[in-house]
Design a protein around this motif. Structure first.
Motif, short mmCIF file in Angstrom:
data_model
loop_
_atom_site.label_atom_id
_atom_site.label_comp_id
_atom_site.label_asym_id
_atom_site.label_seq_id
_atom_site.Cartn_x
_atom_site.Cartn_y
_atom_site.Cartn_z
N ILE A 65 -4.43 3.82 9.97
CA ILE A 65 -5.14 3.38 9.45
C ILE A 65 -4.71 3.05 7.81
CG2 ILE A 65 -6.22 4.80 6.74
CD1 ILE A 65 -6.60 7.89 8.38
N ILE A 66 -3.86 2.85 7.56
CA ILE A 66 -3.62 2.08 5.99
C ILE A 66 -3.22 0.37 7.43
CG2 ILE A 66 -0.97 1.69 6.66
CD1 ILE A 66 -0.68 2.23 3.04
N PRO B 188 -4.22 -0.41 -0.95
CA PRO B 188 -4.86 0.77 0.25
C PRO B 188 -4.10 2.08 -0.30
CG PRO B 188 -4.33 -1.57 0.82
CD PRO B 188 -3.86 -1.48 -0.25
N ILE B 189 -4.30 2.82 -0.25
CA ILE B 189 -3.60 4.65 -0.04
C ILE B 189 -3.92 5.70 1.32
CG2 ILE B 189 -3.24 6.68 -1.37
CD1 ILE B 189 -3.27 5.28 -4.09
N VAL B 190 -3.42 5.92 1.40
CA VAL B 190 -3.79 7.19 2.96
C VAL B 190 -2.92 7.98 1.84
CG1 VAL B 190 -3.57 7.38 5.35
CG2 VAL B 190 -4.30 5.17 4.68
N LEU B 191 -3.87 9.65 2.30
CA LEU B 191 -3.43 10.98 2.91
C LEU B 191 -2.89 11.35 3.90
CD1 LEU B 191 -6.11 12.45 -0.35
CD2 LEU B 191 -3.94 11.03 -0.42
N ILE B 192 -1.94 11.66 3.89
CA ILE B 192 -1.30 12.75 4.43
C ILE B 192 -1.03 14.51 4.95
CG2 ILE B 192 0.11 13.14 6.99
CD1 ILE B 192 0.06 10.02 7.50
N ASP B 193 -2.22 15.07 5.69
CA ASP B 193 -1.66 16.50 5.12
C ASP B 193 -2.68 16.64 3.80
OD1 ASP B 193 -0.77 18.92 6.21
OD2 ASP B 193 0.89 18.72 4.11
N SER B 194 -3.54 16.12 3.42
CA SER B 194 -4.17 17.03 2.10
C SER B 194 -5.53 16.25 2.71
CB SER B 194 -3.84 16.37 1.44
OG SER B 194 -2.83 14.86 0.63
N GLY C 259 0.76 -1.49 0.21
CA GLY C 259 -0.05 -0.18 -0.44
C GLY C 259 1.04 1.35 -0.48
N CYS C 260 0.63 2.81 -0.14
CA CYS C 260 1.13 4.09 -0.03
C CYS C 260 0.38 4.59 0.91
CB CYS C 260 1.03 4.32 -1.43
SG CYS C 260 -0.20 4.40 -2.75
N ILE C 261 1.23 5.39 1.13
CA ILE C 261 0.51 6.47 1.78
C ILE C 261 1.54 8.12 1.70
CG2 ILE C 261 1.54 8.17 4.12
CD1 ILE C 261 1.35 5.77 5.84
N ILE C 262 0.46 9.30 0.79
CA ILE C 262 0.70 10.42 0.13
C ILE C 262 0.11 11.50 1.40
CG2 ILE C 262 0.15 11.77 -1.78
CD1 ILE C 262 -0.89 8.95 -2.59
#
Length: 375
Positions: A328-329, A168-174, A146-149
């Protein structure tokens, strides 16, 4: 006394060291097997929770694993599990102290579940445009689970047709409605800053804002505009500066404000970074003006210099934002049934849309002596 340990990340052929992050994979499985007096296959069966290992042997292997602080290599384990236990972290803006702490939060939480991270910095606008394709490639090649952006730009758009639905994709600071996210509620924070100045009797306020290509810069200006729109008041564009989050930018903006015809009516400044606020303070001092007595000042970030300047500012839960993004991820990957409880000294807002969770962290206002009450 132990010396600081560094973890090296290869980022577009550049090496970035994160102080205090422990190296993973130093101890090899052969060393565990030798010390436990068993074969490598036995250690592997214990790690993968397979049968055909006696209780006594299993306990001995686990004790050695703990003693040596052995961390299984993600790629090796993936050969049998089809999982790499690796998460890609995409960094779409500069590798600042803010984002370093976010990455550390991610790393500390993922390590608890034997996950590694691959840090991928996209430094230019052209590289950012390739983000969706990069995500697709990592999925196809089974490099990560998965990835965190971090800090997806306001104008950036992910291409749904290129991104697998089960990745799975999780956004941080957006934030985006179709992806889980954890972010700073910059709009509420900026709104609260202006509201506080109005409560203290200030009406003529200068605003030193951040560049609009960044999430924080864009949203903090949005918060200022929201307050004025709700109150039906027109913003004076002569006292709005949009520039970088630096000391130099704050100093330059304040000097420009001081040259305006109605500058004597200016009673307060809201800067969206403590560095900008420090630059503004220097310009005021050079003009023979004192913070709070002559002009009130609010910053953002609660850097060490904010305490030195006795600056009213906002504290951001940056490290915790990384921890939450990791949780979350992990939940989306099935490693957590529910979020572990965290004690916060700031307000949060949690919302669920289409099975995606969105956690907004509201910065805490730190009151010092840089704002004077009028009247």
């Amino acid at each position: 006394m132990m010396k600081g340990i560094f973890l090296q990340f290869r980022i577009n052929e550049k090496i970035v060291n994160l102080k205090g992050v422990i190296n993973i994979g130093r101890i090899k499985i052969k060393e565990v097997a030798k010390k436990a007096g068993v074969g490598v296959g036995t250690v592997s069966r214990v790690l993968n929770k397979r049968e055909h290992v006696s209780s006594a042997t299993k306990e001995r292997v686990i004790e050695v694993i703990k003693e040596l602080d052995y961390q299984p290599h993600a790629i090796a384990r993936s050969l049998s599990s089809k999982k790499t236990n690796t998460i890609t972290v995409y960094l779409l803006q500069d590798f600042t102290g803010f984002r370093t702490n976010v990455v550390r939060g991610i790393q500390s939480e993922l390590r608890k579940f034997n996950f590694d991270i691959i840090l991928n910095c996209l430094d230019t606008a052209e590289e950012v445009k390739t983000l969706s394709k990069r995500i697709q490639n990592f999925y196809i090649q089974s490099k990560t689970d998965g990835c965190i952006i971090i800090s997806l730009l306001p104008e950036s758009k992910l291409k749904p047709d290129l991104i697998p639905k089960d990745y799975p994709i999780v956004l941080i600071d957006s934030q985006r409605d179709n992806l889980s996210s954890v972010y700073i509620d910059n709009v509420s924070a900026a709104y609260n800053a202006v509201n506080y100045l109005f409560q203290q009797g200030h009406r003529s306020i200068g605003y030193i804002m951040g560049v609009q290509s960044t999430t924080s810069g864009y949203e903090r200006l949005l918060g200022v505009k929201k307050f004025y729109q709700e109150k039906g008041i027109t913003l004076d564009n002569r006292f709005i500066s949009i520039d970088h989050f630096t000391f130099k930018a704050g100093n330059k903006a304040m000097k420009r404000f001081l040259l305006q015809e109605d500058t004597n009516s200016l009673t307060a400044i809201f800067a969206v970074s403590d560095y900008q606020a420090a630059g503004a303070e220097k310009a005021l001092k050079e003009a023979g003006l004192k913070v709070s007595n002559d002009v009130s000042l609010i910053g953002f970030d609660d850097k060490p210099l904010a305490e030195y300047l006795d600056l009213t500012t906002f504290s951001q839960p940056v490290y915790d934002m990384g921890v939450l993004g990791a949780r979350i991820i992990l939940k989306e990957l099935g490693y957590l049934e529910e979020f572990l409880k965290m004690k916060f000294n700031f307000d949060t807002k949690v919302e669920t849309k289409n099975d995606k969770v969105h956690i907004a962290l509201i910065p805490k206002m730190i009151f010092r002596k840089s704002v004077k009450k009028l009247g």
